[in-house]
Design a protein around this motif. Sequence first.
Motif, short mmCIF file in Angstrom:
data_model
loop_
_atom_site.label_atom_id
_atom_site.label_comp_id
_atom_site.label_asym_id
_atom_site.label_seq_id
_atom_site.Cartn_x
_atom_site.Cartn_y
_atom_site.Cartn_z
N UNK A 159 0.84 -1.19 0.00
CA UNK A 159 0.00 0.00 0.00
C UNK A 159 0.88 1.25 0.00
N UNK A 160 0.65 2.13 -0.97
CA UNK A 160 1.45 3.35 -1.11
C UNK A 160 0.52 4.49 -1.52
N UNK A 161 1.09 5.62 -1.91
CA UNK A 161 0.25 6.72 -2.39
C UNK A 161 1.08 7.65 -3.25
N UNK A 162 0.41 8.57 -3.92
CA UNK A 162 1.07 9.54 -4.79
C UNK A 162 0.58 10.94 -4.43
N UNK A 163 1.42 11.94 -4.70
CA UNK A 163 1.02 13.32 -4.40
C UNK A 163 1.92 14.29 -5.15
N UNK A 164 1.46 15.51 -5.27
CA UNK A 164 2.25 16.57 -5.87
C UNK A 164 3.44 16.89 -4.98
N UNK A 165 4.55 17.25 -5.63
CA UNK A 165 5.71 17.77 -4.90
C UNK A 165 6.02 19.18 -5.37
N UNK A 166 4.98 19.88 -5.86
CA UNK A 166 5.14 21.24 -6.39
C UNK A 166 4.39 22.22 -5.49
N UNK A 167 5.09 23.23 -5.03
CA UNK A 167 4.46 24.25 -4.21
C UNK A 167 3.73 23.61 -3.03
N UNK A 168 2.50 24.05 -2.80
CA UNK A 168 1.68 23.52 -1.71
C UNK A 168 0.43 22.83 -2.26
N UNK A 169 0.53 22.28 -3.49
CA UNK A 169 -0.64 21.70 -4.15
C UNK A 169 -1.22 20.50 -3.41
N UNK A 170 -0.36 19.78 -2.71
CA UNK A 170 -0.84 18.60 -1.98
C UNK A 170 -1.94 18.97 -1.00
N UNK A 171 -1.83 20.14 -0.35
CA UNK A 171 -2.83 20.59 0.60
C UNK A 171 -4.21 20.73 -0.04
N UNK A 172 -4.24 21.04 -1.34
CA UNK A 172 -5.49 21.37 -2.01
C UNK A 172 -6.09 20.21 -2.81
#
Length: 568
Positions: free
Chosen positions: A139-152
């Motif tokens: 089990x894993x996950x993916x997310x943005x590593x640009x700016x603060x996009x992950x928060x949104x």
Amino acid sequence: MPPISRRKLISSTAALAAASSLPMPAWAKGASHPHARNGFGELSGEDIQLTIGDAHFTTGGRSGHAFAVNGSVPGPLIRLREGQNVRLHVTNNLAEDSSIHWHGLLLPFQFDGVPGVSFPGIKPGETFTYEFPVRQNGTYWWHSHSGLQEQAGHYGPIVIESNEPDPRPERRYDREYVVLLSEFTPMHPHAIMRKLKVGEHYFQTQMQSATEGEMPGAQRRMWGQMRMNPRDISDVTGMTYSYLINGHGPADDLQLEFKPGERVRLRVINGSAMTFFNLRIPGVPMTVIQADGQDVDAVEVDEFQIGVAETYDVIVAPKDGSHAIVAEAMDRSGMGVASLTSHKGHIATPPPLREIPTLTMTDMGMMDHAAMGHDMGATDGGMDHSMRDTSKLPDDVKTGPGLDMVAPMPTDRMDFPGLGLDTVDHRVLRYTDLKARRMNPHRAIDRTMEIHLTGNMERYMWSFDGKKFTSVTDDPIRFGYDERVRVKLVNDTMMAHPIHLHGHFFEMVNGADHMHQPLKHTMVVQPGGTATFDLTANEPGDWAFHCHLLYHMHAGMMQVVTVRPFPA
């Protein structure tokens, strides 16, 4: 003012400072965007298409802008199989650069997805193809590593099926669910960063006064001298956050169905920006079988704390009825809720929020005052002086305005279950409970290293060894290819930090024998404590190494790990 690229935001100190004063983007001025779906679909196969776009998101009484992937928040579940080759085509329809980091996956570093470290990022209107063999399961996950996009909203889950299903009866299950924990706020992420820089207590509504409670007078004076508060637990709280399970807030009445007698696997992922969650299903024991996607010997618990970016897989055998899955924020300012139910339409009633926990002197990296043998408040600021005494720090730790406290007596806290869970009367998971199911290759340690987690909470400055990350070229952490290094992390701050190393699994030094130290990619270092891991640096390239609290990383608690040379 010309637009500031996301790469420059990460690689420049000046841009990091400017992040809190960016001009309002077009979407924040009332631009019309499609509504994002709450929850996620599923994608699989050799070629997977992902599209990043602006959207509008609503849960409960909160509504605002989001970055949706394929039209949903969270983005789609990506289901892969161990041994396959995958091509992930990511199209950026935003007006700014973007990226996707495949959190916990072993892959060539140029596909790791960190702008300014492993690739340049994905510019507006462009498509970037990530291509790599799938070398693991779990089990894993993916997310943005640009700016603060992950928060949104720019994140989603990954499930990788094993080529060799586990036949052991304690690992058998009849159905599975992803339980992806996160938060949503209508507040712009840069506005949050700005408020934290102005006053780190902005989102605190539960602060303890100097005279409140039963704290001895000496300890009250000590907290006052340190200009700190014993309830300064989470930087961003339920004041602005709605806590989500699979993109659904508590008011959405999310249901996960099962049939009586079934065993259910829950793949729990903390995909939040800033929140530690305490997860439990009252009345239903949970058997932990994986941590960060890696098999561990089965251990039965009633609750566990999951740091930002960690994953735990558990097996449950719920009785007929409806059971509340409760993901309570560590500071107990709110919770995410879902119903595990055998009766469609029946909603479980969650328990009330528990009493707010309070930091202790151990969280300040010192023994209690009785053990110290004197009244802490009797030395006219002596305690304040001891916690600012930098004389015992290693020479490579930079002192200055970015470092406002030093834990005088940090101790190994691997056995600590997490703030607020050390006094409950049921079984709680500890790192010391984890034991790798498969034997690790035996390797002697070639070198040891000590890294201090440092910060100035009042100025909201965060760093490693007192040095704020500014660029890839600034003195990276260097490992020789295939070198075996024991790394000790010393937390000189009063906040827990989930520390994540890209591209590798390390072995937690948690008391298990060296052949069964559990593998993880993210490890929580408790306040005023130490945590140690053994790393075999066998993935060449440049890798990010950072605190996974999003605003801590963007305030400077990040570094680059360089593994060289590349093997022939």
